[in-house]
Design an enzyme around this catalytic site. Structure first.
Site, PDB file in Angstrom:
ATOM      1  N   GLY A   1      36.108  49.831  17.216  1.00  4.94           N
ATOM      2  CA  GLY A   1      35.246  49.448  16.104  1.00  4.94           C
ATOM      3  C   GLY A   1      33.871  49.080  16.596  1.00  4.94           C
ATOM      4  N   CYS A   2      33.195  48.258  15.840  1.00  4.47           N
ATOM      5  CA  CYS A   2      31.830  47.838  16.154  1.00  4.47           C
ATOM      6  C   CYS A   2      31.760  47.212  17.546  1.00  4.47           C
ATOM      7  CB  CYS A   2      31.376  46.827  15.102  1.00  4.47           C
ATOM      8  SG  CYS A   2      29.814  46.033  15.485  1.00  4.47           S
ATOM      9  N   PHE A   3      30.879  47.718  18.380  1.00  2.00           N
ATOM     10  CA  PHE A   3      30.817  47.179  19.735  1.00  2.00           C
ATOM     11  C   PHE A   3      30.195  45.794  19.801  1.00  2.00           C
ATOM     12  CE2 PHE A   3      27.435  50.707  20.468  1.00  2.00           C
ATOM     13  CZ  PHE A   3      26.437  50.006  19.820  1.00  2.00           C
ATOM     14  N   TRP A   4      29.547  45.333  18.749  1.00  2.00           N
ATOM     15  CA  TRP A   4      29.074  43.945  18.736  1.00  2.00           C
ATOM     16  C   TRP A   4      30.277  43.007  18.779  1.00  2.00           C
ATOM     17  CZ3 TRP A   4      25.299  44.271  13.996  1.00  2.00           C
ATOM     18  CH2 TRP A   4      24.177  45.046  14.322  1.00  2.00           C
ATOM     19  N   CYS A   5      31.328  43.354  18.024  1.00  2.00           N
ATOM     20  CA  CYS A   5      32.545  42.531  17.979  1.00  2.00           C
ATOM     21  C   CYS A   5      33.297  42.592  19.299  1.00  2.00           C
ATOM     22  CB  CYS A   5      33.479  43.015  16.872  1.00  2.00           C
ATOM     23  SG  CYS A   5      32.811  42.963  15.208  1.00  2.00           S
TER      24      CYS A   5
END
Length: 179
Positions: free
Chosen positions: A13-17
Site C-alpha cells: 500500500g501507501c509507502f508513507w504508511c
C-alpha cells in the site's frame, strides 16, 4: 566484525504508511520508499499514480538478519496491511497499492510462498491472500519529499487519520521488536 546486511522489498500500500512502520523495527537499518515492478524507467510519483507504469509503491528495507529475520519482516508486513484486497489499501485505490512481495533470491521466494500458504490455511483472514510474489527487477527511489513523510508531517490529515491508527496497532502488537 561488520554485520551482513540483507535487503527485502515489500509493497503493502501507501509507502508513507509502510515506511513509518518498518523504520521502527529493531534490526532494520534503512528504509527507502520507491517504485518497482513496472515497465517505465525512472518513474515519477505522478506517473505511478496514473496507473500507466504498472509500478507498485514499495519499500527497500535493509536489515541485519542477526537482529530480525525475513520471516519477522513478513509477519509485520502481513499484519499491517490488507493482503486480501487487490489494488486497494483502505481509501487508497489503484494498481500501485497492490500487495506484493518482491524477492531478491530463491530463499525469499520460498519463504514468502510458505508464509502466504500458512496464512491461508490458518483462516486468519476471511478472504484468500491475493499478495503476489514476484522477482525484484529494478527499484526506483521515490522523490525526496516521500522520505520520512510520516515523521515530517504527523499533523497532516492523512497521517492523523490513516497512518497514526496503523502505527498504534503496530506498536501495540510488536512492542518488543521496536527500536
Amino acid at each position: 566484525m561488520k554485520a551482513r546486511i540483507k535487503v527485502a522489498v515489500l509493497g503493502g500500500g501507501c509507502f508513507w504508511c509502510t515506511e513509518a512502520i518498518f523504520s521502527e523495527l529493531k534490526g532494520v537499518l534503512n528504509v527507502t520508499p520507491g517504485y518497482t515492478g513496472g515497465r517505465t524507467d525512472s518513474p515519477t510519483y505522478q506517473q505511478v499514480c496514473s496507473e500507466n507504469t504498472k509500478h507498485v509503491e514499495a519499500l527497500r528495507i535493509e536489515y541485519d538478519p542477526a537482529l530480525i529475520s525475513y520471516n519477522d519482516l513478513l509477519e509485520v508486513f502481513f499484519y499491517t496491511h490488507d493482503p486480501t484486497t487487490p489494488n486497494r489499501q483502505g481509501n487508497d485505490v489503484g494498481e500501485q497499492y497492490h500487495s506484493t512481495v518482491f524477492y531478491v533470491d530463491d530463499a525469499q521466494k520460498e519463504a514468502a510462498e510458505k508464509y502466504i500458504a500458512s496464512l491461508n490455511a490458518s483462516g486468519e483472514f476471511k478472504a484468500p491472500i491475493i499478495t503476489t510474489v514476484r522477482p525484484l527487477t529494478r527499484f526506483y527511489e521515490a522523490e525526496d519529499y516521500h522520505h520520512d513523510y510520516y515523521s515530517a508531517n504527523p499533523a497532516q490529515p492523512y497521517c492523523r487519520m490513516v497512518i497514526s491508527p496503523k502505527m498504534d496497532k503496530f506498536r501495540a502488537k510488536f512492542k518488543d521488536s521496536l527500536k
